[in-house]
Design a protein around this motif. Structure first.
Motif, PDB file in Angstrom:
ATOM      1  N   LYS A   1      38.944  42.152  47.765  1.00 13.49           N
ATOM      2  CA  LYS A   1      38.801  43.509  47.263  1.00 13.49           C
ATOM      3  C   LYS A   1      39.958  44.383  47.738  1.00 13.49           C
ATOM      4  O   LYS A   1      40.482  45.193  46.981  1.00 13.49           O
ATOM      5  CB  LYS A   1      37.464  44.081  47.744  1.00 13.49           C
ATOM      6  CG  LYS A   1      37.115  45.395  47.142  1.00 13.49           C
ATOM      7  CD  LYS A   1      35.743  45.835  47.586  1.00 13.49           C
ATOM      8  CE  LYS A   1      35.412  47.193  47.006  1.00 13.49           C
ATOM      9  NZ  LYS A   1      34.100  47.658  47.426  1.00 13.49           N
ATOM     10  N   GLU A   2      40.368  44.196  49.007  1.00  8.36           N
ATOM     11  CA  GLU A   2      41.499  44.953  49.563  1.00  8.36           C
ATOM     12  C   GLU A   2      42.786  44.623  48.813  1.00  8.36           C
ATOM     13  O   GLU A   2      43.598  45.511  48.537  1.00  8.36           O
ATOM     14  CB  GLU A   2      41.648  44.632  51.054  1.00  8.36           C
ATOM     15  CG  GLU A   2      42.770  45.361  51.730  1.00  8.36           C
ATOM     16  CD  GLU A   2      42.505  46.855  51.887  1.00  8.36           C
ATOM     17  OE1 GLU A   2      43.467  47.611  52.005  1.00  8.36           O
ATOM     18  OE2 GLU A   2      41.338  47.261  51.884  1.00  8.36           O
ATOM     19  N   LYS A   3      42.972  43.346  48.447  1.00  3.86           N
ATOM     20  CA  LYS A   3      44.175  42.927  47.724  1.00  3.86           C
ATOM     21  C   LYS A   3      44.208  43.576  46.337  1.00  3.86           C
ATOM     22  O   LYS A   3      45.251  44.046  45.891  1.00  3.86           O
ATOM     23  CB  LYS A   3      44.206  41.409  47.611  1.00  3.86           C
ATOM     24  CG  LYS A   3      45.464  40.870  46.993  1.00  3.86           C
ATOM     25  CD  LYS A   3      45.475  39.371  46.962  1.00  3.86           C
ATOM     26  CE  LYS A   3      46.754  38.875  46.325  1.00  3.86           C
ATOM     27  NZ  LYS A   3      46.781  37.415  46.255  1.00  3.86           N
ATOM     28  N   ASN A   4      43.057  43.607  45.651  1.00  2.00           N
ATOM     29  CA  ASN A   4      42.988  44.233  44.328  1.00  2.00           C
ATOM     30  C   ASN A   4      43.261  45.731  44.415  1.00  2.00           C
ATOM     31  O   ASN A   4      43.910  46.294  43.548  1.00  2.00           O
ATOM     32  CB  ASN A   4      41.612  43.999  43.692  1.00  2.00           C
ATOM     33  CG  ASN A   4      41.450  42.580  43.217  1.00  2.00           C
ATOM     34  OD1 ASN A   4      42.437  41.865  43.001  1.00  2.00           O
ATOM     35  ND2 ASN A   4      40.216  42.160  43.072  1.00  2.00           N
ATOM     36  N   TYR A   5      42.762  46.378  45.486  1.00  2.00           N
ATOM     37  CA  TYR A   5      42.974  47.804  45.683  1.00  2.00           C
ATOM     38  C   TYR A   5      44.460  48.098  45.859  1.00  2.00           C
ATOM     39  O   TYR A   5      45.015  48.993  45.210  1.00  2.00           O
ATOM     40  CB  TYR A   5      42.168  48.280  46.896  1.00  2.00           C
ATOM     41  CG  TYR A   5      42.401  49.715  47.259  1.00  2.00           C
ATOM     42  CD1 TYR A   5      41.834  50.737  46.511  1.00  2.00           C
ATOM     43  CD2 TYR A   5      43.198  50.053  48.350  1.00  2.00           C
ATOM     44  CE1 TYR A   5      42.043  52.057  46.836  1.00  2.00           C
ATOM     45  CE2 TYR A   5      43.416  51.372  48.681  1.00  2.00           C
ATOM     46  CZ  TYR A   5      42.839  52.367  47.925  1.00  2.00           C
ATOM     47  OH  TYR A   5      43.066  53.672  48.250  1.00  2.00           O
ATOM     48  N   LYS A   6      45.121  47.317  46.720  1.00  2.00           N
ATOM     49  CA  LYS A   6      46.554  47.519  46.944  1.00  2.00           C
ATOM     50  C   LYS A   6      47.359  47.237  45.685  1.00  2.00           C
ATOM     51  O   LYS A   6      48.318  47.943  45.389  1.00  2.00           O
ATOM     52  CB  LYS A   6      47.037  46.635  48.094  1.00  2.00           C
ATOM     53  CG  LYS A   6      46.595  47.120  49.443  1.00  2.00           C
ATOM     54  CD  LYS A   6      47.148  46.252  50.547  1.00  2.00           C
ATOM     55  CE  LYS A   6      46.711  46.795  51.902  1.00  2.00           C
ATOM     56  NZ  LYS A   6      47.228  45.993  53.015  1.00  2.00           N
ATOM     57  N   SER A   7      46.967  46.224  44.943  1.00  6.81           N
ATOM     58  CA  SER A   7      47.652  45.905  43.691  1.00  6.81           C
ATOM     59  C   SER A   7      47.495  47.041  42.682  1.00  6.81           C
ATOM     60  O   SER A   7      48.455  47.401  41.990  1.00  6.81           O
ATOM     61  CB  SER A   7      47.084  44.601  43.118  1.00  6.81           C
ATOM     62  OG  SER A   7      47.694  44.327  41.888  1.00  6.81           O
ATOM     63  N   SER A   8      46.294  47.626  42.614  1.00  7.67           N
ATOM     64  CA  SER A   8      46.059  48.747  41.692  1.00  7.67           C
ATOM     65  C   SER A   8      46.889  49.965  42.091  1.00  7.67           C
ATOM     66  O   SER A   8      47.478  50.624  41.231  1.00  7.67           O
ATOM     67  CB  SER A   8      44.576  49.124  41.683  1.00  7.67           C
ATOM     68  OG  SER A   8      43.814  48.079  41.170  1.00  7.67           O
TER      69      SER A   8
ATOM     70  N   LYS B   1      49.676  49.966  43.737  1.00  5.24           N
ATOM     71  CA  LYS B   1      51.082  49.656  43.455  1.00  5.24           C
ATOM     72  C   LYS B   1      51.391  49.879  41.968  1.00  5.24           C
ATOM     73  O   LYS B   1      52.412  50.482  41.622  1.00  5.24           O
ATOM     74  CB  LYS B   1      51.372  48.204  43.844  1.00  5.24           C
ATOM     75  CG  LYS B   1      52.814  47.811  43.702  1.00  5.24           C
ATOM     76  CD  LYS B   1      53.015  46.387  44.167  1.00  5.24           C
ATOM     77  CE  LYS B   1      54.457  45.964  43.976  1.00  5.24           C
ATOM     78  NZ  LYS B   1      54.655  44.567  44.403  1.00  5.24           N
ATOM     79  N   ARG B   2      50.485  49.437  41.089  1.00  6.08           N
ATOM     80  CA  ARG B   2      50.693  49.628  39.649  1.00  6.08           C
ATOM     81  C   ARG B   2      50.686  51.112  39.290  1.00  6.08           C
ATOM     82  O   ARG B   2      51.487  51.565  38.479  1.00  6.08           O
ATOM     83  CB  ARG B   2      49.612  48.891  38.851  1.00  6.08           C
ATOM     84  CG  ARG B   2      49.975  47.454  38.610  1.00  6.08           C
ATOM     85  CD  ARG B   2      49.029  46.802  37.650  1.00  6.08           C
ATOM     86  NE  ARG B   2      48.336  45.790  38.433  1.00  6.08           N
ATOM     87  CZ  ARG B   2      47.061  45.514  38.399  1.00  6.08           C
ATOM     88  NH1 ARG B   2      46.267  46.141  37.580  1.00  6.08           N
ATOM     89  NH2 ARG B   2      46.550  44.601  39.156  1.00  6.08           N
TER      90      ARG B   2
END
Length: 107
Positions: free
Chosen positions: A2-9, A11-12
């Motif tokens: 979930k943390e990885k998806n949050y950071k990816s979002s 960044k986008r």
């Protein structure tokens, strides 16, 4: 995960916002005034009159970080537009970060 998806979002979102910030000088290509930044003369030309509220409160809000989006020590209008957009993005993110912090403290 979930943390990885949050950071990816995040960044986008930053990439999209920075792209939009670098596109803001496109407004310099048109001869028409910027939407929402009309003078009283431009409003009168468009509507045929100037609403009383605009006449009354037009002089209250006079905050220009960059006078007309220009930076005094840089003789380039495009840089002023881009800096204004980036500063606006940073201020909005800071306000929402503070709001998030305050809301978390209240729980």
């Amino acid at each position: 995960m979930k943390e990885k998806n949050y950071k990816s979002s995040i960044k986008r979102i930053f990439i999209v916002l920075l792209t939009l910030a670098f596109l803001t000088p496109i407004g310099l290509l048109t001869q028409n005034p910027t939407f929402g930044e009309w003078s009283q003369e431009e409003i009168k030309k468009m509507l045929g009159f100037v609403p009383e509220g605009i006449k009354k409160y037009a002089d209250i809000y006079k905050f220009d970080l960059f006078d007309g989006y220009t930076v005094k020590f840089i003789n380039n209008d495009y840089i002023g537009y881009i800096l204004s957009a980036i500063i606006g993005i940073v201020v909005i993110f800071a306000l929402f970060y503070i709001l998030k912090f305050v809301m978390a403290e209240r729980k």
